[in-house]
Design an enzyme around this catalytic site. Structure first.
Site, PDB file in Angstrom:
ATOM      1  N   CYS A 116     -32.484   8.835 -36.127  1.00 26.95           N
ATOM      2  CA  CYS A 116     -31.657   8.352 -35.001  1.00 26.95           C
ATOM      3  C   CYS A 116     -31.897   9.142 -33.718  1.00 26.95           C
ATOM      4  O   CYS A 116     -31.510   8.692 -32.643  1.00 26.95           O
ATOM      5  CB  CYS A 116     -30.183   8.392 -35.388  1.00 26.95           C
ATOM      6  SG  CYS A 116     -29.842   7.273 -36.751  1.00 26.95           S
ATOM      7  N   HIS A 255     -25.950   8.142 -28.961  1.00 27.78           N
ATOM      8  CA  HIS A 255     -26.415   7.346 -30.100  1.00 27.78           C
ATOM      9  C   HIS A 255     -25.218   6.609 -30.689  1.00 27.78           C
ATOM     10  O   HIS A 255     -24.108   7.168 -30.776  1.00 27.78           O
ATOM     11  CB  HIS A 255     -27.045   8.283 -31.132  1.00 27.78           C
ATOM     12  CG  HIS A 255     -27.319   7.632 -32.447  1.00 27.78           C
ATOM     13  ND1 HIS A 255     -28.078   6.485 -32.551  1.00 27.78           N
ATOM     14  CD2 HIS A 255     -26.933   7.949 -33.711  1.00 27.78           C
ATOM     15  CE1 HIS A 255     -28.153   6.140 -33.830  1.00 27.78           C
ATOM     16  NE2 HIS A 255     -27.464   6.999 -34.555  1.00 27.78           N
ATOM     17  N   ASN A 285     -25.625   0.349 -35.919  1.00 23.66           N
ATOM     18  CA  ASN A 285     -26.541   1.474 -35.719  1.00 23.66           C
ATOM     19  C   ASN A 285     -27.979   0.968 -35.881  1.00 23.66           C
ATOM     20  O   ASN A 285     -28.405   0.673 -36.994  1.00 23.66           O
ATOM     21  CB  ASN A 285     -26.208   2.572 -36.738  1.00 23.66           C
ATOM     22  CG  ASN A 285     -27.077   3.805 -36.582  1.00 23.66           C
ATOM     23  OD1 ASN A 285     -28.068   3.803 -35.838  1.00 23.66           O
ATOM     24  ND2 ASN A 285     -26.721   4.860 -37.286  1.00 23.66           N
TER      25      ASN A 285
HETATM   26  O1  UT7 Z   1     -26.978   7.603 -37.345  1.00 23.03           O
HETATM   27  C1  UT7 Z   1     -27.324   8.533 -38.315  1.00 23.03           C
HETATM   28  C2  UT7 Z   1     -26.228   9.433 -38.598  1.00 23.03           C
HETATM   29  N1  UT7 Z   1     -25.178   8.775 -39.329  1.00 23.03           N
HETATM   30  C3  UT7 Z   1     -23.932   8.881 -38.946  1.00 23.03           C
HETATM   31  O2  UT7 Z   1     -23.664   9.497 -37.917  1.00 23.03           O
HETATM   32  C4  UT7 Z   1     -22.856   8.321 -39.832  1.00 23.03           C
HETATM   33  C5  UT7 Z   1     -21.798   9.391 -40.091  1.00 23.03           C
HETATM   34  N2  UT7 Z   1     -20.754   9.016 -41.044  1.00 23.03           N
HETATM   35  C6  UT7 Z   1     -19.856   8.035 -40.758  1.00 23.03           C
HETATM   36  O3  UT7 Z   1     -19.918   7.370 -39.747  1.00 23.03           O
HETATM   37  C7  UT7 Z   1     -18.714   7.830 -41.741  1.00 23.03           C
HETATM   38  O4  UT7 Z   1     -18.691   8.902 -42.632  1.00 23.03           O
HETATM   39  C8  UT7 Z   1     -18.806   6.487 -42.539  1.00 23.03           C
HETATM   40  C9  UT7 Z   1     -18.546   5.305 -41.623  1.00 23.03           C
HETATM   41  C10 UT7 Z   1     -20.175   6.363 -43.195  1.00 23.03           C
HETATM   42  C11 UT7 Z   1     -17.738   6.477 -43.621  1.00 23.03           C
HETATM   43  O5  UT7 Z   1     -16.434   6.653 -43.032  1.00 23.03           O
HETATM   44  P1  UT7 Z   1     -15.408   7.737 -43.621  1.00 23.03           P
HETATM   45  O6  UT7 Z   1     -14.197   7.643 -42.811  1.00 23.03           O
HETATM   46  O7  UT7 Z   1     -16.145   9.075 -43.628  1.00 23.03           O
HETATM   47  O8  UT7 Z   1     -15.127   7.199 -45.033  1.00 23.03           O
HETATM   48  P2  UT7 Z   1     -15.401   7.907 -46.465  1.00 23.03           P
HETATM   49  O9  UT7 Z   1     -16.842   7.892 -46.796  1.00 23.03           O
HETATM   50  O10 UT7 Z   1     -14.689   9.204 -46.505  1.00 23.03           O
HETATM   51  O11 UT7 Z   1     -14.652   6.876 -47.409  1.00 23.03           O
HETATM   52  C12 UT7 Z   1     -13.222   6.665 -47.335  1.00 23.03           C
HETATM   53  C13 UT7 Z   1     -12.848   5.587 -48.323  1.00 23.03           C
HETATM   54  C14 UT7 Z   1     -13.455   5.799 -49.696  1.00 23.03           C
HETATM   55  O12 UT7 Z   1     -12.503   5.370 -50.658  1.00 23.03           O
HETATM   56  P3  UT7 Z   1     -11.593   6.435 -51.446  1.00 23.03           P
HETATM   57  O13 UT7 Z   1     -12.567   7.328 -52.167  1.00 23.03           O
HETATM   58  O14 UT7 Z   1     -10.826   7.154 -50.393  1.00 23.03           O
HETATM   59  O15 UT7 Z   1     -10.772   5.569 -52.335  1.00 23.03           O
HETATM   60  C15 UT7 Z   1     -14.630   4.875 -49.722  1.00 23.03           C
HETATM   61  O16 UT7 Z   1     -14.977   4.435 -51.029  1.00 23.03           O
HETATM   62  O17 UT7 Z   1     -13.352   4.326 -47.859  1.00 23.03           O
HETATM   63  C16 UT7 Z   1     -14.104   3.709 -48.895  1.00 23.03           C
HETATM   64  N3  UT7 Z   1     -15.186   2.919 -48.303  1.00 23.03           N
HETATM   65  C17 UT7 Z   1     -15.015   1.629 -47.938  1.00 23.03           C
HETATM   66  N4  UT7 Z   1     -13.974   0.795 -48.032  1.00 23.03           N
HETATM   67  C18 UT7 Z   1     -14.142  -0.469 -47.544  1.00 23.03           C
HETATM   68  C19 UT7 Z   1     -16.431   3.317 -47.985  1.00 23.03           C
HETATM   69  N5  UT7 Z   1     -17.103   2.303 -47.418  1.00 23.03           N
HETATM   70  C20 UT7 Z   1     -16.247   1.244 -47.391  1.00 23.03           C
HETATM   71  C21 UT7 Z   1     -16.360  -0.079 -46.915  1.00 23.03           C
HETATM   72  N6  UT7 Z   1     -15.295  -0.890 -47.018  1.00 23.03           N
HETATM   73  N7  UT7 Z   1     -17.509  -0.550 -46.350  1.00 23.03           N
END
Ligand code: UT7
Length: 331
Positions: A116, A255, A285
């Site tokens: 990225c 980004h 993204n």
């Molecule tokens: O560009 C390259 C660099 N990449 C980035 O900068 C991305 C950085 N990371 C992020 O943007 C975020 O971490 C994500 C968008 C990928 C994830 O968001 P988050 O707020 O960190 O969520 P999480 O991974 O902590 O997940 C929270 C909950 C989980 O459920 P439990 O374990 O709390 O029950 C996940 O299983 O959300 C759940 N979850 C979803 N639920 C509905 C994860 N993905 C989804 C989804 N729909 N698509």
């Protein structure tokens, strides 16, 4: 003699026609529009459909449009740099494929792979060839067909990415253009964001395919944290070392990985959201294409002499910030 800067003298983007909405994703994986919108800010992304179409298909459209718009003949271009993590093939480089398709014959071409942060790495690289006096016209393009490496059964990644390309023309200027860059990397980030197979460590095999090792793997939380601290740090540092306050900056161009990351970086750099470029809701993204797509979308609002800070964070980890002066008024 005054210093020569690499000025952006044109920008052009391209996104494919097919729009993958959050609603359609709801039919593919266990997710919902509300989760995607509130956690990421993404509403839709564009996907390149069709057999045997690589990232070059989108980059070629962007570069064709750029040549037309800047009234440049292909033979005037001396260097093409393509930032991508989804090259058409491992070799030859996608930059060669793009140049050939648009009739650029007098240039040499190469790819840069910095995920990225790829566009920023490529922009700094291209700018050096102008500043040194070696070249007069350089094209830098960021292009990624992320849908080619996304697992549409993995809800944690498939909602994030889209396909797109954006290209800029670099030319010498004594007044405007690239002024400063800070780039960093941390190889320890490999464990959190990678594509395990397809390279020389794990060449493609039946096992790598069946176990999904050709898809993007991301552990989102540590990437989120590192993205926020990395980008806010380099934005602050590039401003400090150029004696800039937030009032001197017309636009922050981040980004587009997550709306919450963008907001947090803006807050940590004490920067008002009205002057932060955002188009993540439309494209998701697009990796190396996010920053040129932002410049393309906001081109009509940019004025000659505007100070811009570009910043990105991605796989590697890689990150950085660029300070530049915009070189032209809207047409
Ligand atoms: O560009 C390259 C660099 N990449 C980035 O900068 C991305 C950085 N990371 C992020 O943007 C975020 O971490 C994500 C968008 C990928 C994830 O968001 P988050 O707020 O960190 O969520 P999480 O991974 O902590 O997940 C929270 C909950 C989980 O459920 P439990 O374990 O709390 O029950 C996940 O299983 O959300 C759940 N979850 C979803 N639920 C509905 C994860 N993905 C989804 C989804 N729909 N698509």
């Amino acid at each position: 003699m005054s210093k020569i800067h690499a000025a952006i003298t044109g920008v052009q983007g391209y996104v494919p026609d097919y729009v993958l909405t959050n609603k359609e994703l709801e039919t593919m994986v266990d997710t919902n529009d509300e989760w995607i919108t509130t956690r990421t800010g993404i509403q839709e992304r564009h996907i390149l459909k069709g057999k045997d179409k690589g990232s070059s298909v989108m980059a070629i459209e962007a570069v064709k449009g750029l040549l037309e718009k800047t009234n440049t003949k292909p033979e005037e271009i001396e260097l093409v740099i393509c930032a991508t993590v989804t090259p058409d093939m491992l070799f030859p480089d996608t930059a060669n494929i793009i140049a050939h398709a648009v009739g650029i014959k007098e240039a040499y071409c190469f790819d840069i792979s910095a995920a990225c942060s790829g566009f920023l790495y490529a922009l700094t690289t291209g700018a050096q060839f102008i500043a040194s006096g070696m070249h007069k016209k350089v094209i830098v393009v960021g292009a990624d067909k992320m849908s080619s490496i996304v697992d549409y059964q993995d809800r944690t990644t498939c909602i994030l990415f889209g396909d797109g390309a954006g290209a800029v023309m670099l030319e010498p200027s004594e007044e405007y253009g690239h002024i400063d860059s800070i780039h960093q990397c941390d190889g320890a980030g490999e464990q959190y964001l990678n594509q395990k197979a397809g390279g020389s460590r794990r060449p493609a095999s039946i096992e790598t395919v069946t176990s999904g090792q050709h898809f993007i793997y991301q552990n989102g939380r540590p990437v989120f944290k590192a993205a926020v601290s990395g980008m806010s740090d380099v934005v602050k540092r590039v401003m400090e070392r150029n004696d800039l306050t937030k009032d001197d900056i017309s636009w922050l161009v981040p980004h587009q990985a997550n709306h919450r990351i963008i907001e947090t970086v803006a807050r940590m750099a004490d920067f008002p959201m009205e002057r932060v470029m955002i188009n993540i809701h439309r494209y998701g993204n697009t990796t190396a294409a996010t920053i040129p797509l932002c410049l393309w979308d906001y081109e009509k609002q940019l004025k000659k002499g505007d100070n811009l800070i570009l910043t990105a964070f991605g796989g590697g980890f890689t990150w950085g910030a660029i300070y530049l002066k915009w070189a032209y008024d809207p047409a």
